[in-house]
Design a protein around this motif. Structure first.
Motif, PDB file in Angstrom:
ATOM      1  N   ARG A  97      -6.194   2.877  -6.233  1.00 40.39           N
ATOM      2  CA  ARG A  97      -6.400   1.675  -5.453  1.00 40.39           C
ATOM      3  C   ARG A  97      -5.952   0.437  -6.217  1.00 40.39           C
ATOM      4  NH1 ARG A  97     -10.575  -1.479  -7.010  1.00 40.39           N
ATOM      5  NH2 ARG A  97     -12.184  -0.585  -8.327  1.00 40.39           N
ATOM      6  N   HIS A 129       0.582   7.262  -6.468  1.00 36.52           N
ATOM      7  CA  HIS A 129      -0.470   8.283  -6.548  1.00 36.52           C
ATOM      8  C   HIS A 129       0.107   9.682  -6.348  1.00 36.52           C
ATOM      9  CE1 HIS A 129      -4.727   9.669  -5.160  1.00 36.52           C
ATOM     10  NE2 HIS A 129      -4.507   9.952  -6.422  1.00 36.52           N
ATOM     11  N   GLU A 130       1.024   9.817  -5.417  1.00 38.45           N
ATOM     12  CA  GLU A 130       1.677  11.101  -5.177  1.00 38.45           C
ATOM     13  C   GLU A 130       2.389  11.592  -6.450  1.00 38.45           C
ATOM     14  OE1 GLU A 130       5.499  12.642  -2.649  1.00 38.45           O
ATOM     15  OE2 GLU A 130       4.139  11.229  -1.643  1.00 38.45           O
ATOM     16  N   VAL A 188      -8.891   8.707  -6.075  1.00 32.74           N
ATOM     17  CA  VAL A 188      -8.149   7.691  -5.357  1.00 32.74           C
ATOM     18  C   VAL A 188      -7.362   6.831  -6.344  1.00 32.74           C
ATOM     19  CG1 VAL A 188      -9.815   7.581  -3.459  1.00 32.74           C
ATOM     20  CG2 VAL A 188     -10.086   6.056  -5.410  1.00 32.74           C
ATOM     21  N   ARG A 206      -0.151  12.874  -9.046  1.00 30.27           N
ATOM     22  CA  ARG A 206      -0.668  14.207  -8.689  1.00 30.27           C
ATOM     23  C   ARG A 206       0.393  15.298  -8.841  1.00 30.27           C
ATOM     24  NH1 ARG A 206      -3.306  11.480  -3.911  1.00 30.27           N
ATOM     25  NH2 ARG A 206      -1.398  12.093  -2.872  1.00 30.27           N
ATOM     26  N   ASP A 216       0.810  -1.228   0.000  1.00 30.69           N
ATOM     27  CA  ASP A 216       0.000   0.000   0.000  1.00 30.69           C
ATOM     28  C   ASP A 216       0.839   1.272   0.000  1.00 30.69           C
ATOM     29  OD1 ASP A 216      -2.285  -1.498  -0.050  1.00 30.69           O
ATOM     30  OD2 ASP A 216      -2.760  -1.239   2.079  1.00 30.69           O
ATOM     31  N   ARG A 217       1.938   1.293   0.738  1.00 33.57           N
ATOM     32  CA  ARG A 217       2.767   2.502   0.786  1.00 33.57           C
ATOM     33  C   ARG A 217       3.342   2.829  -0.594  1.00 33.57           C
ATOM     34  NH1 ARG A 217       7.937   1.094   0.613  1.00 33.57           N
ATOM     35  NH2 ARG A 217       8.527  -0.993   1.297  1.00 33.57           N
ATOM     36  N   ARG A 218       3.598   1.787  -1.402  1.00 33.55           N
ATOM     37  CA  ARG A 218       4.098   2.015  -2.772  1.00 33.55           C
ATOM     38  C   ARG A 218       2.964   2.528  -3.674  1.00 33.55           C
ATOM     39  NH1 ARG A 218       8.974   1.398  -4.980  1.00 33.55           N
ATOM     40  NH2 ARG A 218       8.453  -0.322  -6.343  1.00 33.55           N
ATOM     41  N   LEU A 219       1.745   2.086  -3.428  1.00 38.55           N
ATOM     42  CA  LEU A 219       0.599   2.628  -4.167  1.00 38.55           C
ATOM     43  C   LEU A 219       0.431   4.113  -3.837  1.00 38.55           C
ATOM     44  CD1 LEU A 219      -2.037  -0.229  -3.843  1.00 38.55           C
ATOM     45  CD2 LEU A 219      -0.933   0.549  -5.930  1.00 38.55           C
ATOM     46  N   ASP A 220       0.595   4.471  -2.570  1.00 41.73           N
ATOM     47  CA  ASP A 220       0.514   5.876  -2.159  1.00 41.73           C
ATOM     48  C   ASP A 220       1.588   6.710  -2.849  1.00 41.73           C
ATOM     49  OD1 ASP A 220      -1.593   5.208  -0.485  1.00 41.73           O
ATOM     50  OD2 ASP A 220      -0.353   5.141   1.331  1.00 41.73           O
ATOM     51  N   LEU A 221       2.788   6.165  -2.954  1.00 40.50           N
ATOM     52  CA  LEU A 221       3.890   6.859  -3.630  1.00 40.50           C
ATOM     53  C   LEU A 221       3.575   7.047  -5.119  1.00 40.50           C
ATOM     54  CD1 LEU A 221       6.764   8.034  -3.598  1.00 40.50           C
ATOM     55  CD2 LEU A 221       7.623   5.701  -3.937  1.00 40.50           C
TER      56      LEU A 221
END
Length: 143
Positions: free
Chosen positions: A137, A113-114, A135, A117, A106-111
């Motif tokens: 996901r 997405h960042e 989102v 953006r 999940d932390r890599r998915l957040d990265l």
């Protein structure tokens, strides 16, 4: 001594074919445009083109950072909904969902997405003028 960086430029040419449609051209590509006041189902209208450009920007941004982050994925799908305001006519809000078929944590998915953006040209052009939210996901991508 400062280094001068060449800016990227883009050119698109659109031609009215008749009262029902137009065609946009760039490089060796052509796309039919829905410029009919009654609308047509076989071409993108201007608002849909904007949303398509935004989704392409997101996917291209992902393609750009996948090798840098050594991010492993099997597919990407972007779903976008836009709400048009009548007066003045503009996109009032855009909501997106980026679905990534991956086993990354999940932390890599957040990265990821960042990065979408932060570094997307179309994303950063649209964001200041509309309510842009969404989102990223994990999920399976449908063909």
């Amino acid at each position: 001594m400062t280094e001068t960086k060449t800016k990227m430029t883009f050119q698109v040419r659109s031609i009215r074919q008749d009262a029902h449609g137009s065609e946009a051209q760039c490089k060796d590509a052509r796309i039919q445009l829905d410029t009919d006041l009654a609308g047509r189902r076989d071409a993108f209208n201007p608002a849909e083109l904007l949303l398509a450009a935004l989704s392409a920007c997101m996917i291209k941004g992902i393609e750009r950072v996948v090798p840098i982050l050594k991010f492993s994925l099997r597919g990407v799908e972007v779903r976008i909904d836009g709400v048009r305001q009548d007066v003045p006519p503009r996109m009032e809000s855009i909501h997106y969902e980026i679905i990534v078929d991956t086993d990354e944590p999940d932390r890599r998915l957040d990265l990821l997405h960042e990065n979408v953006r932060k570094y997307g040209t179309v994303f950063n052009t649209v964001a200041p003028g509309t309510e842009l939210s969404g989102v990223l996901r994990r999920g399976s991508v449908q063909e």
